[in-house]
Write a protein that holds these residues in place. Structure first.
Motif, mmCIF file in Angstrom:
data_model
loop_
_atom_site.group_PDB
_atom_site.id
_atom_site.type_symbol
_atom_site.label_atom_id
_atom_site.label_comp_id
_atom_site.label_asym_id
_atom_site.label_seq_id
_atom_site.Cartn_x
_atom_site.Cartn_y
_atom_site.Cartn_z
ATOM 1 N N LEU A 1 -34.066 35.367 -7.683
ATOM 2 C CA LEU A 1 -33.863 34.000 -8.128
ATOM 3 C C LEU A 1 -35.157 33.202 -8.023
ATOM 4 O O LEU A 1 -35.867 33.296 -7.033
ATOM 5 C CB LEU A 1 -32.789 33.345 -7.254
ATOM 6 C CG LEU A 1 -32.215 32.005 -7.692
ATOM 7 C CD1 LEU A 1 -31.278 32.197 -8.861
ATOM 8 C CD2 LEU A 1 -31.463 31.359 -6.528
ATOM 9 N N TYR A 2 -35.468 32.381 -9.065
ATOM 10 C CA TYR A 2 -36.621 31.492 -8.947
ATOM 11 C C TYR A 2 -36.245 30.025 -9.158
ATOM 12 O O TYR A 2 -37.022 29.131 -8.833
ATOM 13 C CB TYR A 2 -37.751 31.901 -9.897
ATOM 14 C CG TYR A 2 -37.484 31.743 -11.380
ATOM 15 C CD1 TYR A 2 -37.573 30.508 -12.010
ATOM 16 C CD2 TYR A 2 -37.183 32.854 -12.171
ATOM 17 C CE1 TYR A 2 -37.347 30.367 -13.371
ATOM 18 C CE2 TYR A 2 -36.963 32.713 -13.535
ATOM 19 C CZ TYR A 2 -37.050 31.472 -14.133
ATOM 20 O OH TYR A 2 -36.828 31.338 -15.474
ATOM 21 N N PHE A 3 -35.031 29.766 -9.692
ATOM 22 C CA PHE A 3 -34.565 28.383 -9.787
ATOM 23 C C PHE A 3 -33.058 28.397 -9.951
ATOM 24 O O PHE A 3 -32.487 29.343 -10.502
ATOM 25 C CB PHE A 3 -35.213 27.648 -10.968
ATOM 26 C CG PHE A 3 -34.971 26.160 -10.940
ATOM 27 C CD1 PHE A 3 -35.682 25.350 -10.061
ATOM 28 C CD2 PHE A 3 -34.032 25.571 -11.775
ATOM 29 C CE1 PHE A 3 -35.463 23.981 -10.017
ATOM 30 C CE2 PHE A 3 -33.809 24.205 -11.737
ATOM 31 C CZ PHE A 3 -34.526 23.404 -10.859
ATOM 32 N N ARG A 4 -32.438 27.301 -9.480
ATOM 33 C CA ARG A 4 -30.982 27.225 -9.564
ATOM 34 C C ARG A 4 -30.546 25.775 -9.472
ATOM 35 O O ARG A 4 -31.119 25.002 -8.701
ATOM 36 C CB ARG A 4 -30.374 28.011 -8.403
ATOM 37 C CG ARG A 4 -28.858 28.030 -8.341
ATOM 38 C CD ARG A 4 -28.432 28.781 -7.094
ATOM 39 N NE ARG A 4 -27.036 29.190 -7.128
ATOM 40 C CZ ARG A 4 -26.445 29.925 -6.193
ATOM 41 N NH1 ARG A 4 -27.161 30.334 -5.141
ATOM 42 N NH2 ARG A 4 -25.191 30.257 -6.281
ATOM 43 N N ALA B 1 -40.074 19.140 -10.767
ATOM 44 C CA ALA B 1 -40.921 18.008 -11.136
ATOM 45 C C ALA B 1 -41.097 17.933 -12.649
ATOM 46 O O ALA B 1 -41.069 16.839 -13.244
ATOM 47 C CB ALA B 1 -42.277 18.126 -10.446
ATOM 48 N N GLY B 2 -41.261 19.080 -13.291
ATOM 49 C CA GLY B 2 -41.386 19.114 -14.745
ATOM 50 C C GLY B 2 -40.123 18.629 -15.434
ATOM 51 O O GLY B 2 -40.186 17.943 -16.454
ATOM 52 N N ASP C 1 -41.541 27.155 -19.666
ATOM 53 C CA ASP C 1 -41.275 28.585 -19.855
ATOM 54 C C ASP C 1 -40.188 29.121 -18.937
ATOM 55 O O ASP C 1 -39.539 30.113 -19.267
ATOM 56 C CB ASP C 1 -42.563 29.379 -19.644
ATOM 57 C CG ASP C 1 -43.641 29.005 -20.648
ATOM 58 O OD1 ASP C 1 -43.286 28.726 -21.808
ATOM 59 O OD2 ASP C 1 -44.827 28.976 -20.275
ATOM 60 N N GLY C 2 -39.998 28.445 -17.795
ATOM 61 C CA GLY C 2 -39.032 28.955 -16.820
ATOM 62 C C GLY C 2 -37.654 28.358 -16.929
ATOM 63 O O GLY C 2 -36.682 28.963 -16.458
ATOM 64 N N LEU C 3 -37.539 27.162 -17.552
ATOM 65 C CA LEU C 3 -36.227 26.521 -17.627
ATOM 66 C C LEU C 3 -35.921 25.956 -19.002
ATOM 67 O O LEU C 3 -34.879 26.274 -19.584
ATOM 68 C CB LEU C 3 -36.127 25.412 -16.568
ATOM 69 C CG LEU C 3 -34.719 24.850 -16.297
ATOM 70 C CD1 LEU C 3 -34.622 24.304 -14.895
ATOM 71 C CD2 LEU C 3 -34.322 23.774 -17.296
ATOM 72 N N LEU C 4 -36.811 25.124 -19.552
ATOM 73 C CA LEU C 4 -36.494 24.433 -20.803
ATOM 74 C C LEU C 4 -36.233 25.399 -21.956
ATOM 75 O O LEU C 4 -35.164 25.359 -22.580
ATOM 76 C CB LEU C 4 -37.624 23.477 -21.176
ATOM 77 C CG LEU C 4 -37.425 22.721 -22.502
ATOM 78 C CD1 LEU C 4 -36.213 21.808 -22.430
ATOM 79 C CD2 LEU C 4 -38.677 21.946 -22.876
ATOM 80 N N LEU C 5 -37.204 26.243 -22.275
ATOM 81 C CA LEU C 5 -37.026 27.147 -23.417
ATOM 82 C C LEU C 5 -35.913 28.159 -23.176
ATOM 83 O O LEU C 5 -35.115 28.422 -24.101
ATOM 84 C CB LEU C 5 -38.342 27.841 -23.762
ATOM 85 C CG LEU C 5 -39.466 26.916 -24.245
ATOM 86 C CD1 LEU C 5 -40.709 27.728 -24.596
ATOM 87 C CD2 LEU C 5 -39.017 26.080 -25.447
ATOM 88 N N ASN D 1 -25.871 32.854 -15.399
ATOM 89 C CA ASN D 1 -27.044 33.476 -14.795
ATOM 90 C C ASN D 1 -27.999 33.932 -15.892
ATOM 91 O O ASN D 1 -27.681 34.837 -16.671
ATOM 92 C CB ASN D 1 -26.625 34.677 -13.935
ATOM 93 C CG ASN D 1 -25.614 34.281 -12.875
ATOM 94 O OD1 ASN D 1 -25.976 33.929 -11.762
ATOM 95 N ND2 ASN D 1 -24.327 34.322 -13.221
ATOM 96 N N ALA D 2 -29.147 33.268 -15.963
ATOM 97 C CA ALA D 2 -30.139 33.589 -16.983
ATOM 98 C C ALA D 2 -31.205 34.505 -16.394
ATOM 99 O O ALA D 2 -31.684 34.290 -15.281
ATOM 100 C CB ALA D 2 -30.788 32.314 -17.514
ATOM 101 N N ARG D 3 -31.570 35.541 -17.134
ATOM 102 C CA ARG D 3 -32.659 36.450 -16.753
ATOM 103 C C ARG D 3 -33.790 36.250 -17.755
ATOM 104 O O ARG D 3 -33.608 36.459 -18.956
ATOM 105 C CB ARG D 3 -32.184 37.898 -16.762
ATOM 106 C CG ARG D 3 -33.232 38.921 -16.315
ATOM 107 C CD ARG D 3 -32.608 40.310 -16.331
ATOM 108 N NE ARG D 3 -33.464 41.324 -15.727
ATOM 109 C CZ ARG D 3 -34.219 42.182 -16.406
ATOM 110 N NH1 ARG D 3 -34.252 42.115 -17.740
ATOM 111 N NH2 ARG D 3 -34.941 43.090 -15.785
ATOM 112 N N VAL D 4 -34.930 35.827 -17.256
ATOM 113 C CA VAL D 4 -36.054 35.457 -18.112
ATOM 114 C C VAL D 4 -37.211 36.403 -17.836
ATOM 115 O O VAL D 4 -37.733 36.446 -16.714
ATOM 116 C CB VAL D 4 -36.480 33.997 -17.858
ATOM 117 C CG1 VAL D 4 -37.617 33.601 -18.791
ATOM 118 C CG2 VAL D 4 -35.286 33.060 -18.022
#
Length: 432
Positions: free
Chosen positions: A94-97, A126-127, A164-168, A313-316
């Protein structure tokens, strides 16, 4: 008037249901059951007979006002569901939740302090705050027109970790498209979606699933032909200025006063045998992306640690063109709360174990970019032509993210166009 509606997704069902109030409507569907529920899965074993929607049919009222009104008019009961989301990398870590605090119909997303322990997570948070402020301000000022979301975040120097990690990944998951497709989304569409109450309204589902919605809509339609096998549609003008539209299908040919295509634009174009150059150019402008949805019981497609599992659960992974999204069905369908885990994976990057697969479905989803504005305007011009007898609706046919809302909104709009064309007050046909 005799009206044919081709396609039994939510747009076709809604258009046929509305028009059937005043006209003799025949719905043609190529599947054995209406397309809105054709891919749903019936479970077996201890859960025998229980149905799961494929894809999962959820909505939130802030962005789905037309669908919300339709469900209310149909008497479809809905319930709030937890749609908290985790983001993991290739290693399953996990890197964000974010989680959801819910009170009745209200929902507030939040992040636990421990979820922000890693610097990457703090930069994403913050982004997200900066993006919300800047996007809302630009939307209110009318400064987003013509820009893609990729161009906007670059100009605003929004943190790449968030982009790249959340928005898109979030846009790609909601719009079921590739990451680069998400980058091309019009900035006003994304900003409008983000501002429509997602952080306030609970995500909801029909208590009895899509089957209950389809049953209520079907009850109001004059005639339904499943496995109809429509092969071609062509107009037959008469010398007196009137006309009819011929529908060639598996059971023969039938003449109708009007035909509504509630299929994808590319499918409608393939069926319309006498498409004009303007119709061909307009329908060809809408593009699609193929995707797969797999129902299964394989937990290896979830985050590595059970404690990190969320309802979504998103895998990026940079090596894949699209994020993988796995929904933990037990958390969003109360009847499955105490059952063994069941999952629905959209746009899979990996194959679940074959002996754990319950079902597969394949779809094509409309793509949205800054060129859609011109295509939608051209479609409206077609609908405004005098003497028109062929019409189009679907999730692609309205501005915004192509979801249930745009499908229903376009169906309501086309029903209004048809009723105006035949001299009936279209207000009689709108959900209230």
């Amino acid at each position: 008037m005799r009206i044919a509606v081709i396609g039994g997704g939510i747009a076709g069902l809604t258009a046929a249901w509305q028009l059937s109030r005043q006209h003799q409507v025949t719905l043609f569907e190529r599947h054995a059951v209406p397309g809105f529920v054709a891919s749903s899965v019936t479970l077996d074993g201890d859960l025998a007979g229980l149905r799961v929607d494929v894809p999962l049919r959820v909505f939130y009222p802030g962005y789905y006002p037309t669908l919300t009104r339709l469900y209310a008019e149909l008497g479809v009961a809905t319930e709030p569901v937890d749609y908290a989301t985790s983001f993991s990398g290739a290693d399953g870590g996990l890197y964000f939740r974010w989680r959801n605090a819910r009170w009745g119909g209200w929902s507030v997303p939040y992040v636990w302090p421990q979820d922000l322990a890693h610097p990457r997570a703090r930069r994403i948070a913050a982004g997200a705050l900066r993006f919300q402020r800047r996007a809302r301000a630009a939307l209110a000022a009318g400064a987003l027109n013509g820009a893609s979301i990729g161009e906007f975040v670059a100009d605003e120097r929004i943190a790449p970790e968030f982009v790249d990690g959340l928005l898109l990944p979030a846009i790609a998951t909601i719009g079921t498209c590739h990451t680069e497709d998400a980058r091309a989304y019009p900035a006003p569409v994304v900003a409008t979606y983000a501002a429509a109450g997602l952080a306030r309204h609970s995500v909801r589902r029909a208590c009895d699933g899509a089957d209950a919605v389809a049953a209520r809509l079907l009850a109001g339609i004059h005639q339904v032909h499943c496995q109809a096998g429509v092969q071609a549609v062509r107009r037959s003008p008469h010398g007196d200025g009137s006309g009819s539209v011929q529908v060639q299908h598996a059971r023969g040919d039938e003449a109708f006063d009007h035909v509504v295509f509630a299929t994808q634009a590319n499918q409608a174009l393939a069926l319309l045998a006498d498409a004009t150059p303007d119709e061909t150019a307009t329908l060809s402008a809408f593009r699609y992306r193929a995707l797969e949805v797999v129902m299964h019981r394989d937990p290896s497609l979830m985050p590595t640690r059970r404690a990190d599992w969320s309802p979504v659960n998103a895998r990026v992974c940079a090596e894949h063109p699209q994020p993988e999204s796995t929904i933990w069905i037990n958390r969003v369908q109360p009847a499955l709360r105490d059952a063994d885990p069941i999952f629905q994976t959209v746009m899979p990057q990996r194959a679940p174990r074959e002996d754990r697969v319950i079902g597969r479905a394949r779809f094509e989803r409309p793509l949205v970019d800054t060129g859609n504005t011109a295509a939608l305007a051209a479609l409206q011009r077609l609908h405004g032509q005098p003497g028109r007898r062929v019409w189009w609706c679907g999730s692609y046919a309205e501005a915004g993210v192509p979801l249930l809302e745009s499908a229903v909104r376009s169906a309501v709009g086309v029903a209004g166009c048809v009723t105006r064309a035949v001299g009936v007050d279209p207000s009689l046909h709108r959900p209230t």
